[in-house]
Design an enzyme around this catalytic site. Structure first.
Site, mmCIF file in Angstrom:
data_model
loop_
_atom_site.group_PDB
_atom_site.id
_atom_site.type_symbol
_atom_site.label_atom_id
_atom_site.label_comp_id
_atom_site.label_asym_id
_atom_site.label_seq_id
_atom_site.Cartn_x
_atom_site.Cartn_y
_atom_site.Cartn_z
ATOM 1 C CG ASP A 74 41.217 33.036 44.095
ATOM 2 O OD1 ASP A 74 40.629 33.173 45.174
ATOM 3 O OD2 ASP A 74 40.698 32.480 43.110
ATOM 4 C CB THR A 107 39.368 28.410 46.872
ATOM 5 O OG1 THR A 107 40.105 29.639 46.895
ATOM 6 C CG2 THR A 107 37.949 28.717 46.460
ATOM 7 C CB THR A 108 44.036 28.599 49.661
ATOM 8 O OG1 THR A 108 43.999 29.520 48.573
ATOM 9 C CG2 THR A 108 45.441 28.085 49.849
ATOM 10 C CG ASP A 405 37.740 35.312 46.859
ATOM 11 O OD1 ASP A 405 36.990 34.815 46.001
ATOM 12 O OD2 ASP A 405 38.914 34.937 47.036
#
Length: 542
Positions: A74, A107-108, A405
């Site tokens: 994550d 987010t990545t 998520d």
């Protein structure tokens, strides 16, 4: 010839002071060199995250200073856990956190995209283009990219009865997580939990009503959705009933103990009679408190504080089940779920302040002595709890993050039900649109727009590389097919199913997530390109 005399300073013992030229003298970089240093730091951080992108992305082991091990892919968790000293690297952490807070997913991708944009900007700076012109071109390209995504977005139709499309999107999100083996079950839990608390008419989801809790033991398949509240407590006395039907709950933040003066005090007991008087006084006060609870009609007490064995024994004698040491957040959630009021004093108790639930039961797990309290059939039926099971703490922590998520992705679709296609299809589509728009611009910003187009290709390139394909060949083939067939659904076949059509592969991403990625990454890159010096602030002692 006499040797020259060397004069040097001495201390009181005759030892010379040795003066060494400062070896590690700090130099301040300014202008273009400072911007290049910032870009180098951002590229390093983005390179760390790039290998975690996509369903075949690799996990990272994070080791805390205490030696605790965390395994995750994550992006937000990795960024928050890294101890970064560089100022621009810290900005990337804030970028990832912004994406996590606002959207919950991607987010990545947002960090990888920002790193790629800065990498492309470096080559433009080397060619003599001013950083502000690059930033202006990037903003222009971002507008084109967002418009391109909105033009190819599909609308997802769903209702409380028809949730197939929501399930597909949740499964796409879970595909790259550690829980991918149980993605069907987790996707179903994410969809059901969001729809339980969602107001579809207002397109609003109250996250406060969804609690995610976990307990070591069992497997991921044992994870369940409870229509109510689960708290990690049990009844305060082993002989109290394990189940309370038609519960009328007194939610207290006052302790079961005799009142004490707030000032410093001292009580001298010099005889047995005085001790017995004190004991009788305490007992009388305990019974008064219990009577006040019973008089208002409560048949279950949930208390934020503890109570001693005497109070516990009296509660058992008066057939009043009780739960002690319940934390503040859990207390608030119980109050919301049962439509009760948190009561700070016994004198304030009244029947209308009691929470109501159909059944409160204590649950044991397998052969262990672990017990938890489940409050079901609450007055406010919208409150739900996801109860995660797993073989160890690491699995549970990662499952919680994955579930968060997935819940965020479903929430985004409730707010805006438009989707674009995953597997890099959306980025390739935007890249093609930006490159086409750059050919129609006469100003120097066209170079920045082409750089933005090349940076967008970093996402499908990383997906292809992490999936074991030849990245450049795979991207060139998919990009050519998108241009020739005018089909924005074509992406990287990460799972190796032999089909590049992301619609048939059921790989969806919410439009709001992709749009936010582009906007946040562009804003951060503009900020970095405008920073040409870092000045450390020091407090000056007068």
């Amino acid at each position: 010839m006499a040797e020259p005399q060397v004069a040097y300073a001495q201390d009181e013992y005759g030892r010379p002071f040795i003066v060494v030229r400062e070896q590690g003298r700090k130099t301040r970089a300014q202008g273009v060199q400072a911007i290049k240093n910032h870009i180098a730091a951002a590229k390093t951080v983005a390179g760390i995250l790039k290998t975690s992108l996509g369903p075949r992305g690799l996990d990272k082991i994070l080791i805390s200073p205490d030696g605790d091990i965390q395994v995750t892919n994550d992006g937000a968790t990795i960024m928050n856990s890294m101890e970064l000293e560089h100022q621009i690297a810290k900005l990337l952490v804030q970028l990832s956190k912004s994406q996590d807070d606002e959207i919950g997913d991607g987010t990545t991708g947002v960090v990888v995209l920002a790193g790629a944009l800065l990498e492309q900007a470096e080559s433009l700076i080397d060619r003599g283009i001013h950083p502000i012109r690059i930033a202006d071109g990037y903003e222009r390209a971002c507008t084109v990219a967002v418009e391109a995504l909105e033009s190819v977005a599909d609308t997802v139709d769903f209702s409380k009865e028809n949730v197939d499309e929501l399930m597909k999107t949740a499964k796409t999100c879970l595909g790259s997580k550690i829980v991918s083996k149980a993605s069907d079950k987790f996707a179903r839990i994410a969809v059901d939990s969001v729809l339980s608390v969602a107001d579809l008419a207002r397109r609003d989801v109250d996250f406060e009503l969804i609690k995610v809790d976990g307990k070591v033991g069992g497997s991921l398949e044992d994870t369940s959705l409870v229509q109510g509240v689960v708290i990690d407590k049990d009844m305060s006395h082993p002989q109290m009933p394990r189940t309370v039907h038609d519960a009328r709950i007194a939610i207290l933040t006052c302790p079961f103990e005799p009142p004490r003066p707030k000032t410093k005090h001292k009580l001298d007991i010099t005889s047995v009679e005085e001790y017995r008087k004190l004991e009788e006084y305490e007992r009388q006060k305990f019974e008064e408190m219990i009577q006040k609870v019973k008089d208002c009609g409560a048949n279950l007490v949930i208390c934020q504080w503890g109570f001693d064995d005497e109070a516990n024994h009296l509660l058992l004698q008066h057939e009043l089940p009780a739960v002690r040491w319940v934390g503040g957040p859990e207390l608030e959630l119980i109050a919301i779920a049962t439509n009760g009021r948190i009561v700070p004093r016994f004198e304030d108790l009244s029947p209308e302040k009691l929470g109501r639930a159909g059944v409160v039961r204590e649950v044991s797990f397998g052969t262990t002595s672990d017990k938890m309290l489940v409050i079901e059939e609450c007055a406010n039926t919208r409150a739900v709890t996801v109860f995660v099971r797993g073989s160890n703490k690491m699995i549970i922590d990662e499952a919680k993050r994955a579930l968060h998520d997935a819940i965020c992705v479903v929430r985004n679709l409730v707010v805006d039900n438009r989707v674009v296609y995953g597997g890099g299809a959306a980025e390739i589509c935007a890249s093609v649109a930006v490159a086409k728009a750059a050919d129609e611009i006469a100003s120097i910003e066209q170079y920045a727009m082409r750089a933005f187009s090349a940076a967008l290709d970093a996402i499908p390139l990383a997906l292809a590389e992490n999936s074991g394909y030849s990245p450049i060949e795979t991207l060139a083939e998919v990009r050519a097919r998108q241009v020739n067939e005018s089909d924005a659904k074509l992406g990287i076949d990460c799972m190796g199913v032999g089909d590049n059509d992301m619609k048939r592969c059921r790989v969806f991403d919410p439009l709001v997530s992709k749009r936010q990625q582009l906007l946040l990454a562009t804003q951060l890159v503009r900020a970095v390109l405008k920073i040409d010096d870092v000045i450390e602030q020091h407090s000056i002692d007068e």
